[in-house]
Design a protein around this motif. Sequence first.
Motif, PDB file in Angstrom:
ATOM      1  N   LEU A   5       0.826  -1.202   0.000  1.00  0.00           N
ATOM      2  CA  LEU A   5       0.000   0.000   0.000  1.00  0.00           C
ATOM      3  C   LEU A   5       0.864   1.257   0.000  1.00  0.00           C
ATOM      4  N   ASN A   6       1.889   1.302   0.849  1.00  0.00           N
ATOM      5  CA  ASN A   6       2.762   2.479   0.880  1.00  0.00           C
ATOM      6  C   ASN A   6       3.469   2.673  -0.454  1.00  0.00           C
ATOM      7  N   LYS A   7       3.894   1.592  -1.099  1.00  0.00           N
ATOM      8  CA  LYS A   7       4.518   1.696  -2.416  1.00  0.00           C
ATOM      9  C   LYS A   7       3.508   2.192  -3.450  1.00  0.00           C
ATOM     10  N   THR A   8       2.283   1.700  -3.369  1.00  0.00           N
ATOM     11  CA  THR A   8       1.240   2.143  -4.298  1.00  0.00           C
ATOM     12  C   THR A   8       0.973   3.642  -4.144  1.00  0.00           C
ATOM     13  N   THR A  47       4.694   7.116   4.883  1.00  0.00           N
ATOM     14  CA  THR A  47       5.120   6.138   5.887  1.00  0.00           C
ATOM     15  C   THR A  47       3.939   5.441   6.539  1.00  0.00           C
ATOM     16  N   PRO A  48       4.121   4.168   6.858  1.00  0.00           N
ATOM     17  CA  PRO A  48       3.161   3.542   7.760  1.00  0.00           C
ATOM     18  C   PRO A  48       3.450   4.034   9.175  1.00  0.00           C
ATOM     19  N   ILE A  49       2.472   3.909  10.012  1.00  0.00           N
ATOM     20  CA  ILE A  49       2.686   4.200  11.429  1.00  0.00           C
ATOM     21  C   ILE A  49       2.742   2.858  12.157  1.00  0.00           C
ATOM     22  N   TRP A  86       3.374   1.140  15.753  1.00  0.00           N
ATOM     23  CA  TRP A  86       3.379   1.414  17.182  1.00  0.00           C
ATOM     24  C   TRP A  86       3.368   2.917  17.456  1.00  0.00           C
ATOM     25  N   PHE A  87       2.533   3.627  16.697  1.00  0.00           N
ATOM     26  CA  PHE A  87       2.258   5.052  16.884  1.00  0.00           C
ATOM     27  C   PHE A  87       3.442   5.948  16.542  1.00  0.00           C
ATOM     28  N   SER A  88       4.366   5.439  15.754  1.00  0.00           N
ATOM     29  CA  SER A  88       5.528   6.223  15.355  1.00  0.00           C
ATOM     30  C   SER A  88       6.045   5.727  14.004  1.00  0.00           C
ATOM     31  N   LEU A  89       7.220   6.202  13.646  1.00  0.00           N
ATOM     32  CA  LEU A  89       7.851   5.836  12.385  1.00  0.00           C
ATOM     33  C   LEU A  89       8.497   4.454  12.468  1.00  0.00           C
ATOM     34  N   PRO A  90       8.605   3.757  11.340  1.00  0.00           N
ATOM     35  CA  PRO A  90       9.386   2.522  11.327  1.00  0.00           C
ATOM     36  C   PRO A  90      10.835   2.817  11.728  1.00  0.00           C
ATOM     37  N   THR A  91      11.502   1.832  12.280  1.00  0.00           N
ATOM     38  CA  THR A  91      12.868   1.991  12.791  1.00  0.00           C
ATOM     39  C   THR A  91      13.821   2.567  11.749  1.00  0.00           C
ATOM     40  N   LEU A  92      13.795   2.041  10.531  1.00  0.00           N
ATOM     41  CA  LEU A  92      14.712   2.530   9.491  1.00  0.00           C
ATOM     42  C   LEU A  92      14.446   3.989   9.127  1.00  0.00           C
ATOM     43  N   LYS A 106      10.913  25.965   3.253  1.00  0.00           N
ATOM     44  CA  LYS A 106      10.494  24.691   2.655  1.00  0.00           C
ATOM     45  C   LYS A 106       9.245  24.188   3.363  1.00  0.00           C
ATOM     46  N   GLU A 107       8.461  23.400   2.633  1.00  0.00           N
ATOM     47  CA  GLU A 107       7.239  22.822   3.192  1.00  0.00           C
ATOM     48  C   GLU A 107       7.358  21.306   3.178  1.00  0.00           C
ATOM     49  N   TYR A 108       6.509  20.671   3.968  1.00  0.00           N
ATOM     50  CA  TYR A 108       6.484  19.211   3.998  1.00  0.00           C
ATOM     51  C   TYR A 108       5.059  18.726   4.153  1.00  0.00           C
ATOM     52  N   MET A 109       4.837  17.515   3.702  1.00  0.00           N
ATOM     53  CA  MET A 109       3.546  16.856   3.879  1.00  0.00           C
ATOM     54  C   MET A 109       3.811  15.457   4.420  1.00  0.00           C
ATOM     55  N   ILE A 110       3.074  15.084   5.444  1.00  0.00           N
ATOM     56  CA  ILE A 110       3.144  13.738   5.990  1.00  0.00           C
ATOM     57  C   ILE A 110       1.964  12.952   5.423  1.00  0.00           C
ATOM     58  N   SER A 111       2.255  11.788   4.856  1.00  0.00           N
ATOM     59  CA  SER A 111       1.223  10.885   4.346  1.00  0.00           C
ATOM     60  C   SER A 111       1.405   9.557   5.065  1.00  0.00           C
ATOM     61  N   THR A 112       0.365   9.128   5.765  1.00  0.00           N
ATOM     62  CA  THR A 112       0.503   7.951   6.622  1.00  0.00           C
ATOM     63  C   THR A 112      -0.554   6.888   6.326  1.00  0.00           C
ATOM     64  N   THR A 113      -0.180   5.652   6.641  1.00  0.00           N
ATOM     65  CA  THR A 113      -1.128   4.547   6.630  1.00  0.00           C
ATOM     66  C   THR A 113      -1.210   3.991   8.049  1.00  0.00           C
ATOM     67  N   TRP A 114      -2.427   3.745   8.479  1.00  0.00           N
ATOM     68  CA  TRP A 114      -2.702   3.262   9.833  1.00  0.00           C
ATOM     69  C   TRP A 114      -3.664   2.080   9.766  1.00  0.00           C
ATOM     70  N   ASN A 115      -3.561   1.182  10.727  1.00  0.00           N
ATOM     71  CA  ASN A 115      -4.634   0.209  10.876  1.00  0.00           C
ATOM     72  C   ASN A 115      -5.685   0.719  11.859  1.00  0.00           C
ATOM     73  N   ALA A 116      -5.412   1.812  12.532  1.00  0.00           N
ATOM     74  CA  ALA A 116      -6.394   2.401  13.442  1.00  0.00           C
ATOM     75  C   ALA A 116      -7.596   2.907  12.638  1.00  0.00           C
ATOM     76  N   PRO A 117      -8.802   2.625  13.112  1.00  0.00           N
ATOM     77  CA  PRO A 117      -9.990   3.132  12.416  1.00  0.00           C
ATOM     78  C   PRO A 117     -10.085   4.656  12.535  1.00  0.00           C
ATOM     79  N   GLU A 118     -10.598   5.286  11.510  1.00  0.00           N
ATOM     80  CA  GLU A 118     -10.719   6.743  11.491  1.00  0.00           C
ATOM     81  C   GLU A 118     -11.605   7.248  12.637  1.00  0.00           C
TER      82      GLU A 118
END
Length: 187
Positions: free
Chosen positions: A20-23, A66-68, A70-76, A106-118
């Motif tokens: 999903l993140n790659k897509t 990035t996926p989330i 444990w409520f944060s970023l992957p280790t890598l 500069k600006e940034y955008m965070i795009s995340t995937t969660w298994n937590a329901p909206e």
Amino acid sequence: MNNILIINGHQFYPYSQGRLNKTLFDAMVSNLSEKYNIKTTVVQDGYDIKEEQEKFKWADTIIFQTPIYWFSLPTLFKKYFDEVYEYGVIFQGAEKYGHGGLLKGKEYMISTTWNAPESEYNNPEGFFKGLDLEGTLEHIHATQRFVGMEPLESFSIHDVITNPDIEKHIAKLRGHLNQVFALELKV
């Protein structure tokens, strides 16, 4: 905002392979490259620290996909920030804490995937105790604020394992890109 760096921060696990993140990452590259100059990084594939720092200097906007975990970023991905956000290159000391960022303008955008329901966000009775998406991402926002960048509206997909719907997710992403980057994509 002509130059955009898009970073895929997914980290592979047998139970979370990153399709999903790659897509989403690929869709961003494809859709934004029609109007903007794009450079990319896939953290899982490795990177050169100095080259990444040059990409940040080049970019007007950085998108973090990035996926989330444990409520944060992957280790890598966390390690990526630890290595790339180098003192004297991305930030420096300042008289007032948090004002030494060298990525100002500069600006940034965070795009995340969660298994937590909206439904858990903006809900005083929910798991996040009333926090909205931006509130749950504050630790990531603080990092970007520290280096001088300004946020664009974050994007998120929820319930990704329980209720996968790629077509719906891509349509939602296109709508977000239309809004944030003034594109005219079919949703």
